[in-house]
Design a protein around this motif. Structure first.
Motif, PDB file in Angstrom:
ATOM      1  N   UNK A 177     -12.172  10.926  -7.273  1.00  0.00           N
ATOM      2  CA  UNK A 177     -12.538   9.648  -7.411  1.00  0.00           C
ATOM      3  C   UNK A 177     -13.092   9.481  -9.038  1.00  0.00           C
ATOM      4  N   UNK A 421      -1.979  11.395  -3.790  1.00  0.00           N
ATOM      5  CA  UNK A 421      -1.605  11.717  -2.309  1.00  0.00           C
ATOM      6  C   UNK A 421      -2.564  12.672  -1.834  1.00  0.00           C
ATOM      7  N   UNK A 423      -5.643  13.463  -2.768  1.00  0.00           N
ATOM      8  CA  UNK A 423      -7.078  12.928  -2.780  1.00  0.00           C
ATOM      9  C   UNK A 423      -7.124  12.313  -1.054  1.00  0.00           C
ATOM     10  N   UNK A 424      -5.966  11.409  -0.936  1.00  0.00           N
ATOM     11  CA  UNK A 424      -5.901  10.696   0.315  1.00  0.00           C
ATOM     12  C   UNK A 424      -6.278  11.614   1.758  1.00  0.00           C
ATOM     13  N   UNK A 425      -5.222  12.821   1.382  1.00  0.00           N
ATOM     14  CA  UNK A 425      -5.347  13.628   2.563  1.00  0.00           C
ATOM     15  C   UNK A 425      -6.514  14.518   2.712  1.00  0.00           C
ATOM     16  N   UNK A 427      -9.278  13.143   2.093  1.00  0.00           N
ATOM     17  CA  UNK A 427     -10.396  12.172   2.500  1.00  0.00           C
ATOM     18  C   UNK A 427     -10.247  12.048   4.031  1.00  0.00           C
ATOM     19  N   UNK A 440     -18.849   7.074   6.996  1.00  0.00           N
ATOM     20  CA  UNK A 440     -17.679   6.888   6.399  1.00  0.00           C
ATOM     21  C   UNK A 440     -17.377   7.393   5.167  1.00  0.00           C
ATOM     22  N   UNK A 442     -15.723   6.777   2.672  1.00  0.00           N
ATOM     23  CA  UNK A 442     -15.420   6.081   1.302  1.00  0.00           C
ATOM     24  C   UNK A 442     -16.749   5.845   0.614  1.00  0.00           C
TER      25      UNK A 442
ATOM     26  N   UNK B 425     -12.921   0.294  -7.462  1.00  0.00           N
ATOM     27  CA  UNK B 425     -12.469   1.635  -7.721  1.00  0.00           C
ATOM     28  C   UNK B 425     -11.383   1.630  -6.604  1.00  0.00           C
ATOM     29  N   UNK B 426     -10.673   2.580  -7.297  1.00  0.00           N
ATOM     30  CA  UNK B 426      -9.231   2.911  -6.289  1.00  0.00           C
ATOM     31  C   UNK B 426      -9.917   3.435  -5.258  1.00  0.00           C
ATOM     32  N   UNK B 427     -10.977   4.394  -5.297  1.00  0.00           N
ATOM     33  CA  UNK B 427     -11.579   5.277  -4.159  1.00  0.00           C
ATOM     34  C   UNK B 427     -11.814   4.415  -3.117  1.00  0.00           C
ATOM     35  N   UNK B 428     -12.310   2.943  -3.527  1.00  0.00           N
ATOM     36  CA  UNK B 428     -12.687   2.137  -2.507  1.00  0.00           C
ATOM     37  C   UNK B 428     -11.657   1.759  -1.325  1.00  0.00           C
ATOM     38  N   UNK B 432      -4.839   3.192  -0.420  1.00  0.00           N
ATOM     39  CA  UNK B 432      -4.399   2.763  -2.080  1.00  0.00           C
ATOM     40  C   UNK B 432      -2.880   3.408  -2.431  1.00  0.00           C
ATOM     41  N   UNK B 433      -2.719   4.183  -1.404  1.00  0.00           N
ATOM     42  CA  UNK B 433      -1.028   4.666  -1.723  1.00  0.00           C
ATOM     43  C   UNK B 433       0.033   3.478  -1.492  1.00  0.00           C
ATOM     44  N   UNK B 542       7.111   8.136  -2.160  1.00  0.00           N
ATOM     45  CA  UNK B 542       6.250   8.010  -1.373  1.00  0.00           C
ATOM     46  C   UNK B 542       6.230   7.619   0.094  1.00  0.00           C
ATOM     47  N   UNK B 545       4.026   9.048   2.881  1.00  0.00           N
ATOM     48  CA  UNK B 545       2.946   8.547   2.914  1.00  0.00           C
ATOM     49  C   UNK B 545       2.720   7.188   3.414  1.00  0.00           C
ATOM     50  N   UNK B 549       0.706   5.324   6.234  1.00  0.00           N
ATOM     51  CA  UNK B 549      -0.628   4.157   5.733  1.00  0.00           C
ATOM     52  C   UNK B 549      -0.161   3.023   6.547  1.00  0.00           C
TER      53      UNK B 549
END
Lengths: 457, 619
Positions: A177, A421, A423-425, A427, A440, A442, B425-428, B432-433, B542, B545, B549
């Motif tokens: 992040x 991708x 990072x999403x995995x 998480x 949570x 996030x 933030x993108x991490x919020x 996001x993919x 993508x 993914x 999603x």
């Protein structure tokens, strides 16, 4: 989009001739087809509602047979829950039922929450409106129970273990992040190797938990131990020796042990749930052939197999057939009748199996080395009953999901896939574990970013 | 003095979008500002976009907002951040000419039909039966209004802190708005104090650029707006400098003179926008901190020192700025300051940004507890659209976490609240993919068109683009690429295994090491516009993914489709835990999906709620 299918063992735990696993949801029949096949060859999906099929449970694409049983198919809306429902009944104890449940979960069903079948029944109009309160009571009571369990002493260790693994994953996602969201800050670049190392260490810890679950179960519920060997090799004698009683019919006529005899035996600190099987040999006796088939099935679900061979004779065809069925990981080779003579080549066994003991069941010799081999093959010797362990299938499912996401992360990294991708995995893996505590990912990630990185204009 | 449908209070980035959206939807709209000369001002950094914020700008544009177009026109440097880290986290950022941005936005507002610009300080609201009825200005004028949008930025009861000096003032020397807060409280709106800060501006000639590393814009800049056709200008570099041990010592030695550390500021500041004293204290082990020197525009010598905001006294500021290599002789033109202001707790709002307690009253921007021009503009657009839709008796616009960053931003605000100024933030975003800046038009332009903010011409261009993408995707799943020396040479160079038999174009494109432009010539594909080939490439790469999603999104939409009746009485639901009852009653979620995201509401509580609603005949 339909709700995902859910599954659970629906018969009370403990002994009993039959155990049932219930699956409910639009995908229920489809999922059942991946673990159960009717002997008639007819697909479950083509069966009418309220009909049953006799068939077998299997594992994997090679359809390795685990047990025979019955599938009862209910079609929406004519079922208890109002959804498609399949009830799978298998033989005997909880071991096979658990194994089948696990396969069902691996094939796309989710573990049912307590009260979930009833909740679905209610939501689908299968229960009267006045029963709603009974349903909510059921839901809130069970969530209270799991909350209480969460703070209990035995679970305390599990939580701190889970916490330490999630911290590791959250650190990684916080790193990603910070690195994504503050690209103009001088955030040290983590190498792929470092990330992999972190993932690996989390994987090790999670797989220890998953393995510990099985070991913990072995300690809590007993070790499903199958005694196998050709007729008259001394299975019943061994069983009697271990249980200290004359239960199986001991005779010199091969094939007298037709059914399965289960005994609980205390060996050292552990409970063995001993099952004696009919010998595996070619037979034209149809009753006995069923027994042989079922013996083979038992071998596949056993925690441990005690495979007996006659030390006084050369290996024959039926010995060789048994050898083919054995999995070296959970087998203890027992060369019996050492009192008569040792005419077998033990080096063959020692080369292929880690645990080989020579005994004389009749004279009661070699029992100690058998105990030692059992302990070490189950890795129970260093199993600490005090170490954190997963308490139930639900917790196991969360751990497995996390494990699978991390495995996928590993392969994405090595394939050079882009890091968004990855990072999403990661998480998703953290999320699977945090489900156990209701937090949570996030929120925790963002907290960790600001705690650990100096970022911002 | 006049009757309006919609009145917007404040002409910053939120207010401008709100007023434009409302007027463009045909409503009589008034935009009030304390100073017409500060419309769309950038009192902090002279830039638009950045990580996640760039996504917001693209989404604003895709819905028919103004910020993207204005930023393209005022850009003096453009960079796509995170280019190598993956499409989902790529974000556009431009340095903007601050005065030019103001001029462009002011002209746009002035030219807008149905929109009146008014220089006046609004001091109160009048309500009738719990609904907005009129606004009152400091001069006593009363304007009728069916809806009001508060976009007051950092102006409410604003106080500026520089060392020991404390005074009432808005940002950049503007007046603060000191009277509206009391009136809002009387109307049942609860307020709190937040703080933020900005670094010094210095004179260009006092900086020794020969000792600093330059950072240029992209060779081939891309615009924010899907409508911009003229090239974005890349005219100036930024520069990078670093603090050192002696900078840190000066700050530590003078820490007690900081109003923050001295406890004189009570407002809560953002963690992601720490003052330099915060950075030095909290990250004592860091030997240096980075700062960017950014031009404020083409017709000014002022330079902005990004990364160096401070509320230390002016003499300390000068001393520590001068301890930095390249800034030894720096001359401050405007000092760094901290500013403290009133804002609302956004959990008082519905996801439409309307207050639960006052009908027709909306909040947007920093007033809702956020930080950043882009976050503000996004909310302004949504509040403006919803004020207009409500007056037209149309269904409100509620953006979802699953279709936009704007949806995630608003959902976070109204469902979880914020305990510090909120930055996107993108991490919020868990999705996001899928929610990328490159596909903002595909996600939102149909919505913008349905609302009425996208012209027919633009919409047909959008449809043509979609068709071109689809066509090429179909094409490359059919045609094969033959093994050739040229191809295998590329593959070897990129550490990807060479091929010996022909492979489908789309199969090859899936490899992370290859791009569309590598393969197109080898497969005999004609050159396509970048915006088409980019979509084709990302869609193929993508795919896995995205499928996953989209499945998650479908599940989420199921629970979002289960609406909760607005008059539900949580206290009568047996089986809900007390904490859950209180939280649900405070947030009053619109649906079960939102309910499940409230902290303190467990999955079991949501199940109980679902069963209760079913019993009452819902669903």
């Amino acid at each position: 989009m339909p709700e995902p299918a859910v599954a659970a063992i629906s018969t009370p735990f403990g002994q009993g001739g039959i155990s049932a696993v219930r699956i409910s949801g639009e995908e229920a029949i489809f999922i059942a087809e991946r673990v159960f096949a009717p002997f008639s060859g007819k697909a479950l999906g083509n069966m009418k509602g309220y009909t049953a099929a006799y068939g077998f449970f299997f594992e994997g694409s090679e359809k390795i047979r685990l047990d025979t049983g019955i599938a009862l198919v209910y079609k929406a809306p004519k079922s208890y829950t109002g959804e498609n429902v399949v009830e799978l009944s298998c033989h005997g104890g909880i071991f096979i039922a658990r194994k089948i449940l696990r396969l069902i979960l691996e094939n796309g069903a989710k573990m049912a929450e307590a009260g979930e079948f009833t909740k679905r029944a209610f939501l689908n109009g299968k229960l009267s409106l006045t029963q709603a309160e009974a349903v909510t009571d059921l839901i809130s009571a069970s969530s209270e129970r799991s909350l209480k369990m969460a703070v209990s002493a035995s679970q305390g260790k599990l939580w701190s273990k889970i916490r330490s693994i999630t911290e590791k994953l959250l650190d990684l996602s916080a790193y990603f992040s910070a690195w994504f969201d503050f690209p103009e800050e001088d955030i040290p670049e983590l190498s792929g190797e470092n990330i992999l190392a972190e993932i690996n260490s989390a994987l090790l810890e999670i797989s220890a938990l998953i393995e510990g679950y099985d070991q913990g179960r072995l300690v809590r519920e007993g070790i499903f131990t199958v005694i196998a060997g050709k007729p008259n090799v001394g299975k019943s004698t061994l069983m009697n020796l271990l249980s200290g009683e004359e239960r199986s019919i001991v005779t010199d006529v091969p094939g007298t042990t037709r059914d399965f005899i289960e005994e609980n035996v205390l060996l050292g600190d552990y409970v063995l749930r001993l099952v004696d099987t009919a010998g595996i040999r070619r037979t034209d006796d149809s009753v006995e052939r069923i027994g042989v088939l079922r013996a083979e099935e038992k071998l596949r679900v056993a925690d441990i197999v005690l495979a007996l061979f006659d030390a006084s004779e050369e290996l024959d065809e039926s010995d060789r057939r048994l050898l083919e069925k054995l999995d070296s990981r959970n087998t203890v080779i027992i060369l019996n009748k050492s009192d008569i003579g040792l005419n077998l080549e033990t080096s063959f066994f020692r080369a292929n199996f880690e645990h080989v003991v020579v005994i004389s069941a009749r004279k009661g010799e070699g029992l100690d080395s058998l105990k030692a081999a059992l302990e070490s093959s189950l890795r129970l010797g260093n199993f600490d009953t005090d170490s954190p362990s997963l308490a139930n299938e639900r917790q196991l499912e969360c751990a497995r999901n996390a494990y699978n996401f991390l495995k996928e992360t590993e392969s994405l990294l090595s394939a050079g896939e882009s890091l968004d991708a990855v990072s999403v995995m990661i998480e998703a893996a953290a999320d699977s574990l945090l489900q156990l505590t209701g937090e949570r990912t996030i929120d925790k990630t963002i907290d960790a970013v600001f705690a650990k990185f100096c970022v911002g204009k | 003095m006049g009757a309006y449908d919609v009145a917007v209070i404040g002409a910053g980035h939120a207010g401008c979008e709100a007023a434009l959206a409302s007027a463009r939807l045909g409503l009589r709209t008034a935009l009030f500002t304390i100073s017409l000369d500060s419309i769309a001002n950038m009192p902090c950094n002279p830039s638009v976009g950045g990580t996640a914020k760039g996504h917001l700008v693209r989404e604003i544009d895709a819905l028919g907002g103004e910020m993207g177009r204005a930023a393209d026109a005022a850009a003096i440097q453009s960079r796509m951040l995170n280019r190598s880290k993956g499409a989902a986290v790529r974000s556009l950022r431009v340095q903007a000419d601050r005065r030019l941005y103001h001029v462009i936005m002011k002209k746009t507002l002035e030219a807008q039909e149905n929109l009146d610009l008014k220089q006046a300080e609004v001091v109160g609201l009048e309500t009738e039966n719990g609904n907005v009825k009129a606004l009152i200005t400091k001069l006593g004028a009363v304007y009728g209004a069916k809806a009001a949008i508060i976009a007051s930025g950092t102006y409410l009861q604003a106080k500026i802190y520089v060392g020991d000096a404390v005074y009432r003032s808005g940002p950049d020397g503007n007046l603060s708005a000191d009277m509206l807060s009391e009136n809002l409280k009387k109307n049942g709106v609860s307020l709190r104090r937040f703080k933020t800060g900005t670094p010094a501006r210095v004179h260009r000639r006092s900086v020794d650029f020969s000792r600093l590393a330059a950072q240029e814009g992209d060779a081939k800049p891309v615009p924010f707006s899907f409508e911009t056709t003229s090239p974005v200008r890349n005219l100036v570099p930024c520069h990078i400098a670093y603090t050192n041990a002696s900078t840190h010592k000066i700050i530590m030695d003078n820490l007690r003179r900081s109003p923050l550390y001295g406890g004189r500021i009570e407002g809560v500041g953002p963690r992601y926008c720490p003052s330099i004293e915060d950075k030095v204290v909290r990250f004592a082990e860091k030997e240096r901190h980075q700062l960017f020197i950014e031009p404020m525009g083409l017709d000014t010598e002022e330079m902005y020192l990004q990364g160096m905001s401070s509320s230390l006294p002016e003499d300390v500021q000068l001393e520590f700025y001068r301890s930095i290599e390249g800034l030894e002789n720096v001359e401050i033109m405007r000092s760094a300051y901290a500013i403290e202001y009133d804002c609302c707790d956004p959990t008082q709002l519905f996801p439409t940004l309307e207050f639960k307690s006052v009908g027709g009253l909306y909040g947007a921007g920093q007033f809702n507890g956020t930080s950043g021009y882009e976050e503000a503009a996004a909310q302004g657009l949504v509040a403006g659209i919803n004020a207009a839709l409500k007056i037209k008796n149309k269904e409100a616009l509620v953006l979802s976490r699953s279709n936009s960053y704007i949806g995630a931003l608003i959902d976070d605000l109204v469902t979880k609240g914020c305990s510090e100024p909120y930055r996107m933030m993108t991490s919020r975003s868990e999705y996001r993919l899928f929610l990328r800046q490159d596909n903002a038009d595909q996600r939102l332009t149909p919505l913008g068109h349905a609302i009425g903010l996208i012209s027919r011409r633009r919409f047909s261009a959008f449809l043509a683009k979609l068709a071109a993408i689809e066509q090429e995707l179909a094409e490359i799943s059919k045609i094969s690429v033959q093994p050739s020396e040229a191809l295998n040479k590329i593959l070897e160079e990129r550490n990807s295994s060479p091929i010996s038999a022909s492979l489908k174009f789309s199969e090859l494109l899936r490899r992370p090491q290859l791009t569309y432009s590598d393969l197109a010539p080898l497969a005999g594909r004609p050159a396509l516009p970048d915006e088409i080939s980019e979509q084709v490439e990302i869609t193929v790469k993508y795919k896995g993914y995205l499928e996953r999603q989209l499945e998650q999104i479908a599940r989420m939409q199921l629970s979002e489709s289960r609406l909760i009746p607005p008059d539900i009485n949580y206290s009568e639901i047996t089986g809900l835990r007390l904490e859950a009852k209180e939280k649900l009653d405070k947030i009053r979620p619109l649906n079960l999906g939102q309910a499940s995201r409230i902290s303190g509401v467990s999955p079991a509580d949501v199940s109980v709620l679902l069963v209760f609603l079913k019993q009452r005949g819902y669903y």
